[in-house]
Scaffold this motif. Structure first.
Motif, mmCIF file in Angstrom:
data_model
loop_
_atom_site.group_PDB
_atom_site.id
_atom_site.type_symbol
_atom_site.label_atom_id
_atom_site.label_comp_id
_atom_site.label_asym_id
_atom_site.label_seq_id
_atom_site.Cartn_x
_atom_site.Cartn_y
_atom_site.Cartn_z
ATOM 1 N N LYS A 101 0.687 -1.097 -0.204
ATOM 2 C CA LYS A 101 -0.089 -0.021 0.180
ATOM 3 C C LYS A 101 0.615 1.267 0.111
ATOM 4 C CE LYS A 101 -3.487 -2.342 2.407
ATOM 5 N NZ LYS A 101 -4.304 -2.722 3.821
ATOM 6 N N GLY A 102 1.977 1.133 0.131
ATOM 7 C CA GLY A 102 2.821 2.186 0.151
ATOM 8 C C GLY A 102 2.873 3.076 1.586
ATOM 9 N N LYS A 103 3.421 4.205 1.635
ATOM 10 C CA LYS A 103 3.600 5.011 2.894
ATOM 11 C C LYS A 103 2.061 5.594 3.237
ATOM 12 C CE LYS A 103 6.017 8.846 4.783
ATOM 13 N NZ LYS A 103 6.954 9.807 4.666
ATOM 14 N N LEU A 104 1.442 6.119 2.288
ATOM 15 C CA LEU A 104 -0.077 6.536 2.662
ATOM 16 C C LEU A 104 -1.122 5.577 3.012
ATOM 17 C CD1 LEU A 104 -0.175 9.730 0.250
ATOM 18 C CD2 LEU A 104 0.240 9.695 2.729
ATOM 19 N N GLY A 105 -0.784 4.465 2.138
ATOM 20 C CA GLY A 105 -1.719 3.321 2.684
ATOM 21 C C GLY A 105 -1.551 2.803 3.915
ATOM 22 N N SER A 106 -0.210 2.657 4.583
ATOM 23 C CA SER A 106 0.122 2.219 5.698
ATOM 24 C C SER A 106 -0.561 3.067 6.672
ATOM 25 C CB SER A 106 1.181 1.855 5.836
ATOM 26 O OG SER A 106 2.155 2.998 5.787
ATOM 27 N N LYS A 107 -0.424 4.369 6.679
ATOM 28 C CA LYS A 107 -0.810 5.312 7.539
ATOM 29 C C LYS A 107 -2.352 5.259 7.657
ATOM 30 C CE LYS A 107 2.789 8.845 7.369
ATOM 31 N NZ LYS A 107 2.954 10.142 7.090
ATOM 32 N N LEU A 108 -3.120 4.957 6.485
ATOM 33 C CA LEU A 108 -4.489 5.003 6.672
ATOM 34 C C LEU A 108 -5.024 3.601 7.336
ATOM 35 C CD1 LEU A 108 -7.123 6.056 5.564
ATOM 36 C CD2 LEU A 108 -6.857 4.826 3.526
ATOM 37 N N ALA A 109 -4.097 2.698 7.055
ATOM 38 C CA ALA A 109 -4.637 1.133 7.785
ATOM 39 C C ALA A 109 -4.455 1.677 9.053
ATOM 40 C CB ALA A 109 -3.791 0.353 7.179
ATOM 41 N N ALA A 110 -3.266 2.270 9.682
ATOM 42 C CA ALA A 110 -3.066 2.431 10.974
ATOM 43 C C ALA A 110 -4.076 3.258 11.660
ATOM 44 C CB ALA A 110 -1.759 2.969 11.193
ATOM 45 N N GLN A 111 -4.816 4.272 11.005
ATOM 46 C CA GLN A 111 -5.627 5.152 11.597
ATOM 47 C C GLN A 111 -6.972 4.270 11.337
ATOM 48 O OE1 GLN A 111 -6.114 8.791 8.867
ATOM 49 N NE2 GLN A 111 -5.029 9.854 10.519
ATOM 50 N N LYS A 112 -7.327 3.552 10.672
ATOM 51 C CA LYS A 112 -8.511 2.811 10.558
ATOM 52 C C LYS A 112 -8.560 1.747 11.819
ATOM 53 C CE LYS A 112 -9.783 3.022 5.696
ATOM 54 N NZ LYS A 112 -10.105 2.475 4.625
ATOM 55 N N ALA A 113 -7.343 1.222 12.129
ATOM 56 C CA ALA A 113 -7.159 0.428 13.086
ATOM 57 C C ALA A 113 -7.484 0.790 14.512
ATOM 58 C CB ALA A 113 -6.086 -0.304 13.269
ATOM 59 N N LYS A 114 -7.198 2.101 14.841
ATOM 60 C CA LYS A 114 -7.381 2.809 16.142
ATOM 61 C C LYS A 114 -8.807 2.923 16.551
ATOM 62 C CE LYS A 114 -3.598 6.157 15.737
ATOM 63 N NZ LYS A 114 -3.307 7.439 15.659
ATOM 64 N N THR A 115 -9.138 2.609 17.779
ATOM 65 C CA THR A 115 -10.558 2.924 18.359
ATOM 66 C C THR A 115 -10.795 4.442 18.490
ATOM 67 O OG1 THR A 115 -9.727 2.482 20.466
ATOM 68 C CG2 THR A 115 -10.380 0.582 19.340
ATOM 69 N N GLN A 116 -12.187 4.802 18.745
ATOM 70 C CA GLN A 116 -12.502 6.061 19.158
ATOM 71 C C GLN A 116 -11.765 6.628 20.305
ATOM 72 O OE1 GLN A 116 -16.842 6.736 19.731
ATOM 73 N NE2 GLN A 116 -16.581 8.885 19.507
ATOM 74 N N THR A 117 -11.722 5.661 21.534
ATOM 75 C CA THR A 117 -11.064 6.088 22.481
ATOM 76 C C THR A 117 -9.516 6.515 22.410
ATOM 77 O OG1 THR A 117 -12.368 4.514 23.879
ATOM 78 C CG2 THR A 117 -10.518 5.423 25.086
ATOM 79 N N GLN A 118 -8.881 5.688 21.582
ATOM 80 C CA GLN A 118 -7.510 6.088 21.388
ATOM 81 C C GLN A 118 -7.554 7.251 20.533
ATOM 82 O OE1 GLN A 118 -6.347 2.224 19.204
ATOM 83 N NE2 GLN A 118 -5.663 1.443 20.982
ATOM 84 N N THR A 119 -8.206 7.452 19.479
ATOM 85 C CA THR A 119 -8.192 8.653 18.773
ATOM 86 C C THR A 119 -8.387 10.063 19.605
ATOM 87 O OG1 THR A 119 -9.099 7.395 17.023
ATOM 88 C CG2 THR A 119 -9.033 9.746 16.748
ATOM 89 N N LEU A 120 -9.455 9.934 20.596
ATOM 90 C CA LEU A 120 -9.762 10.941 21.466
ATOM 91 C C LEU A 120 -8.485 11.187 22.425
ATOM 92 C CD1 LEU A 120 -13.448 10.460 22.285
ATOM 93 C CD2 LEU A 120 -12.589 12.160 20.709
#
Length: 126
Positions: free
Chosen positions: A84-103
């Protein structure tokens, strides 16, 4: 009060003159130039053709269709291969986070920004 917006030089009212018979030209206008009428074509007896169909281009459209299918297949393979490349891996990491982790991450960033602002104010008074 009167008609304050009208002038004597204005054209007379549209319906003040007598009308004309439908299908006749107005007497005050000249006939506009018209395009010539095309010769009668015998289109009623022709079988017509299907949209997109052209003589001799059938082989070209088949080739274009197969090239498009090959390109789509390659895109599908690269998307599913995990590269997926650099941006694809960043997006996958963001999608894997829960709402609590993001907050929590946003809260930590805000606290760090406030701490830096406080340090700047302290340094300004010293």
């Amino acid at each position: 009060m009167g008609n304050i917006c009208s002038r004597a030089s204005n054209d007379p009212e549209a319906f003040s003159s007598p009308g004309r018979v439908v299908g006749t030209n107005p007497s005050n206008q000249s006939a506009a130039p018209r395009a010539s009428v095309p010769a009668k074509a015998n289109w009623k007896n022709s079988p017509g053709r299907t949209l997109g169909d052209s003589a001799g281009a059938q082989g070209d459209s088949d080739e274009a269709r197969s090239n498009a299918a090959i390109a789509a297949q390659k895109r599908a393979e690269t998307a599913s291969s995990g590269n997926k490349g650099k941006l694809g891996s960043k997006l996958a990491a963001q999608k894997a986070k829960t709402q609590t982790q993001t907050l929590n991450e946003a809260s930590e960033t805000e606290r760090a920004t406030r701490a830096q602002d406080d340090q700047r104010e302290v340094a300004a008074y010293q």
